[in-house]
Write a protein that holds these residues in place. Structure first.
Motif, PDB file in Angstrom:
ATOM      1  N   ASP A 173       0.823  -1.206   0.000  1.00 29.30           N
ATOM      2  CA  ASP A 173       0.000   0.000   0.000  1.00 29.30           C
ATOM      3  C   ASP A 173       0.863   1.263   0.000  1.00 29.30           C
ATOM      4  O   ASP A 173       0.473   2.299  -0.557  1.00 29.30           O
ATOM      5  N   VAL A 209       1.624   3.154  -3.330  1.00 29.93           N
ATOM      6  CA  VAL A 209       0.566   3.786  -4.126  1.00 29.93           C
ATOM      7  C   VAL A 209       0.743   5.304  -4.264  1.00 29.93           C
ATOM      8  O   VAL A 209       0.614   5.848  -5.369  1.00 29.93           O
ATOM      9  N   ARG A 224      -9.355  -4.313  -6.060  1.00 31.52           N
ATOM     10  CA  ARG A 224      -9.930  -3.522  -4.971  1.00 31.52           C
ATOM     11  C   ARG A 224      -8.837  -3.108  -3.998  1.00 31.52           C
ATOM     12  O   ARG A 224      -9.083  -2.312  -3.086  1.00 31.52           O
ATOM     13  N   LYS A 269      -4.524  -2.241  -4.233  1.00 29.72           N
ATOM     14  CA  LYS A 269      -3.741  -1.056  -4.584  1.00 29.72           C
ATOM     15  C   LYS A 269      -4.423  -0.203  -5.649  1.00 29.72           C
ATOM     16  O   LYS A 269      -4.429   1.030  -5.560  1.00 29.72           O
ATOM     17  N   THR A 286      -7.189   1.730  -4.039  1.00 26.45           N
ATOM     18  CA  THR A 286      -6.648   2.814  -3.226  1.00 26.45           C
ATOM     19  C   THR A 286      -6.195   3.972  -4.102  1.00 26.45           C
ATOM     20  O   THR A 286      -6.454   5.148  -3.795  1.00 26.45           O
ATOM     21  N   LYS A 336      -9.198   5.873  -5.407  1.00 22.33           N
ATOM     22  CA  LYS A 336      -9.784   6.702  -4.351  1.00 22.33           C
ATOM     23  C   LYS A 336      -8.970   7.972  -4.157  1.00 22.33           C
ATOM     24  O   LYS A 336      -9.535   9.068  -4.029  1.00 22.33           O
ATOM     25  N   LEU A 337      -7.643   7.863  -4.147  1.00 23.81           N
ATOM     26  CA  LEU A 337      -6.800   9.036  -3.980  1.00 23.81           C
ATOM     27  C   LEU A 337      -7.000  10.029  -5.121  1.00 23.81           C
ATOM     28  O   LEU A 337      -7.087  11.244  -4.903  1.00 23.81           O
TER      29      LEU A 337
END
Length: 310
Positions: free
Chosen positions: A42, A45, A202, A204, A207, A210-211
């Motif tokens: 993570d 990312v 769903r 990395k 994530t 989402k960022l």
């Protein structure tokens, strides 16, 4: 070549689908070691997102320009990507006091797909076109297609259909050289590499998406005057927590005592931005509302008008 073989060949070329032999026995590791491995994954990312910041910024400026003229921001995706778009859209009204129709999320298969997979929905470009038609999409709007693989027909179909209508398009994926990015005016490809669990985007990829969505909506709203510095001055006070936050925001922006803050909020029907203008600009509630309308909701510009008229 069968359709299954063709699909498998396509997946074999995607970074997000790559198999990692070094993790083949991860299920035999102690839980803490698995957690450390996942946490380290993570941690890569943000750097992948950073590599795309120029593309992200260019997309935001283009989105903000359309929305300033009354356009809408529409996210379109399937599965996890679609859910993330719906989530980001749903958080804009309480955070920035946007009209619920101003930022929208479309997910292949409709609302049911938020909690249950809808078989075959992601494979249909025609479904995306129908969803955009139902929205009455126009050239004033922006469509952001979201797909980790960058090959999802629903997301590509949404972008292609939007372009034919003259709308601005953005393609957000997690593979380089994606069909989605190629179809859009602005391609954003955040390459996060193979997942901890092979093909589980769903993780990395999710994530990363989402960022990026956080940036697209938040910075667009900053450009539209929905904030004053780093304060959410357009927050909608729909519950006790948000009413308390509204008072705190006015206090942070103005340094005024509690009784003056209460009076300003009362004079402006609880509108945080108006109340700040009342206190900092020395005007009454109706004047604050008029000046904010004249400045298209930009508080700094409205404050400059009060000083110019002083």
């Amino acid at each position: 070549m069968t359709s299954y073989a063709a699909l498998r060949a396509q997946l074999d070329t995607l970074t997000t689908e790559a198999f990692r032999p070094e993790l083949a026995e991860i299920d035999r590791l102690p839980t803490l070691d698995i957690a450390r491995t996942m946490n380290a994954e993570d941690g890569t990312v943000p750097a992948a997102v950073a590599a795309q910041l120029p593309q992200i910024a260019a997309a935001i400026d283009a989105i903000a320009a359309r929305m300033a003229r009354g356009g809408r921001l529409v996210y379109a995706g399937a599965g996890t990507a679609g859910r993330l778009g719906v989530l980001d859209a749903s958080e804009c009204p309480p955070t920035f006091n946007t009209d619920p129709a101003q930022v929208l999320g479309l997910i292949a298969g409709g609302p049911t797909a938020m909690v249950k997979a809808v078989e075959g929905a992601e494979d249909s470009k025609e479904l995306a076109e129908a969803d955009l038609t139902a929205l009455g999409l126009t050239e004033a709007d922006t469509v952001v297609g979201i797909s980790a693989s960058g090959r999802t027909p629903y997301a590509i179909g949404a972008v292609e259909s939007a372009r034919t209508r003259g709308a601005l398009t953005v393609g957000l994926s997690c593979n380089a050289g994606s069909a989605l990015a190629a179809a859009a005016h602005h391609g954003i490809e955040v390459v996060v590499g193979p997942e901890l669990l092979t093909g589980s985007t769903r993780l990395k990829a999710g994530t990363a998406q989402k960022l990026v969505l956080n940036m697209l909506s938040t910075i667009t709203m900053i450009r539209l005057g929905k904030t004053y510095g780093n304060l959410m001055v357009d927050v909608r006070a729909s519950n006790e927590k948000l009413r308390a936050r509204s008072r705190r925001i006015v206090a942070l922006a103005t340094g005024a005592p509690d009784e003056e803050i209460e009076a300003a909020l009362t004079a402006t029907d609880g509108e945080v931005k108006d109340a700040i203008l009342v206190l900092l600009g020395g005007v009454d509630g109706p004047t604050a509302a008029r000046l904010l309308t004249e400045s298209r909701g930009h508080l700094r510009e409205a404050l400059s008008l009060t000083r110019r008229n002083a």
